[in-house]
Design an enzyme around this catalytic site. Structure first.
Site, PDB file in Angstrom:
ATOM      1  N   TYR A 207      60.751  43.202 -12.113  1.00  0.00           N
ATOM      2  CA  TYR A 207      59.875  43.414 -13.272  1.00  0.00           C
ATOM      3  C   TYR A 207      58.865  44.550 -13.099  1.00  0.00           C
ATOM      4  CZ  TYR A 207      55.887  42.129 -16.348  1.00  0.00           C
ATOM      5  OH  TYR A 207      54.844  42.126 -17.247  1.00  0.00           O
ATOM      6  N   LYS A 211      56.945  48.270 -15.278  1.00  0.00           N
ATOM      7  CA  LYS A 211      55.565  48.374 -15.736  1.00  0.00           C
ATOM      8  C   LYS A 211      54.827  49.517 -15.038  1.00  0.00           C
ATOM      9  CE  LYS A 211      55.560  45.086 -18.771  1.00  0.00           C
ATOM     10  NZ  LYS A 211      55.462  45.430 -20.220  1.00  0.00           N
TER      11      LYS A 211
END
Length: 366
Positions: A207, A211
């Site tokens: 993840y 970001k």
């Protein structure tokens, strides 16, 4: 040497005094994110922080376009936002169902938004969609790794590319006369990143790279739009004038949010991840959304939503702009020392978990 130490101490005390006054609100900056009467397109708006953002924007008088995949959840979020409208008789609301991880879907939703908004693209576009599937990297399928990048980076990149191009190069070019016209209120392109953009904890490798890439993209876009913001003030004549407004690029960095998304994350989260973040502060959806809006109203480029993420931001600024020169400068001195203890402590927890549990606690890598 003694004289140098004396003046260095005086300067430090002055900096700390100014910082204290700023924290107490003595230096008012005014509202840099006025949304009343303007249209906001918000992705990831059907639940969690996005749902609360839609309500807070409605409360401030904005027209809101809520975007997500699930129509049932979208309709419920729409009614929730409308219930807090500042001007119920004049504010407008609509929903668009779209998979924002698709480039073509981003083009479609912007076209639909412009049609609904009387032929004009919304003045504020917020790429808020995203979700985390926390797992150890080698235990995560390649398909999931790609999906995480698609939703948590590419969805925002697609929307940024198409929005900025439409703002700056509309189908009907601005006339040269508009160069000398008074600037319209700034447009805002906002992206919701994550605390993990600053530091990738064990178990977030599927993840957090997305970001972090989003943060890096925003740094570049923030500089690129300065070209157009500057050209707007140029005296040179061209066939097409730059857009009659400035553009602001801004980022939001949430930490742990108590939401349905967190419940879903915890289903795949590795025990070692729980161990290293067990003392991290948690926020409700409304607390997180409220801090995000407040940061935008202060004109911040980066807005962390809790104190821990704020410390992470300060310690990872690099060449990013400082929202508060005094606080960020002093904070970097302090956090650079703090990381001498924080980093080894996190590493020790992970190493200790592995030593205690052994390899039998791991899945076979896929």
């Amino acid at each position: 040497m003694a004289s140098g130490i004396f003046w260095a101490t005086i300067c430090l005390l002055i900096l700390l005094g100014i910082l204290s006054l700023d924290i107490m609100g003595f230096f008012s900056r005014g509202n840099k994110f006025k949304v009343e009467g303007r249209t906001v397109l918000l992705t990831g708006a059907s639940y969690g922080m996005g749902r609360e953002l839609a309500r807070l924007l409605s409360e401030r008088g904005a027209n809101v376009i809520l975007v997500a995949r699930d129509l049932t959840k979208l309709q419920a979020a729409l009614e929730y936002a409308k219930s807090s409208a500042k001007n119920p008789s004049t504010q407008r609301f609509t929903i668009i169902s779209a998979d924002v991880s698709s480039e073509s879907e981003n083009a479609r939703l912007l076209a639909e938004a412009a049609t609904w908004n009387n032929g004009e693209l919304p003045e504020i576009v917020w790429a808020n969609a995203g979700s985390s599937i926390p797992q150890l990297f080698i235990e995560t399928s390649i398909e999931t790794l790609r999906q995480q990048m698609d939703l948590n980076y590419w969805a925002a990149a697609y929307l940024a590319h198409k929005t900025l191009k439409a703002w700056l190069y509309p189908n009907t070019p601005y006339s040269p006369k508009e160069k000398s016209a008074k600037l319209e209120a700034p447009r805002h392109f906002i992206m919701t990143s994550s605390a993990t953009a600053f530091y990738n904890l064990v178990g977030y490798s599927p993840y957090s790279p997305a970001k972090a890439a989003m943060r890096n993209l925003a740094d570049g876009l923030r500089q690129e739009v300065l070209l157009y913001n500057g050209a707007r003030r140029s005296s040179k004549s061209t066939d097409q004038a730059p857009a009659p407004f400035d553009i602001n690029i801004q980022l939001i960095f949430p930490g742990t949010i108590k939401s349905p998304g967190l419940e879903q994350e915890n289903k795949t989260k590795h025990p070692a991840t729980f161990a290293v973040e067990d003392s991290d502060p948690e926020q409700t959806e409304i607390e997180c959304a409220t801090v995000a809006i407040k940061g935008l109203e202060n004109g911040n480029y980066m807005t962390p939503t809790n104190w821990l993420v704020e410390l992470m931001r300060i310690s990872n600024l690099g060449g990013s702009p400082r929202d508060n020169i005094i606080k960020d400068t002093v904070g970097q001195w302090i956090t650079s020392i703090a990381w001498l203890f924080i980093g080894p402590d996190l590493d020790s927890k992970v190493w200790g978990w592995g030593k205690k549990e052994g390899m039998q606690a791991f899945k076979q890598g896929k």
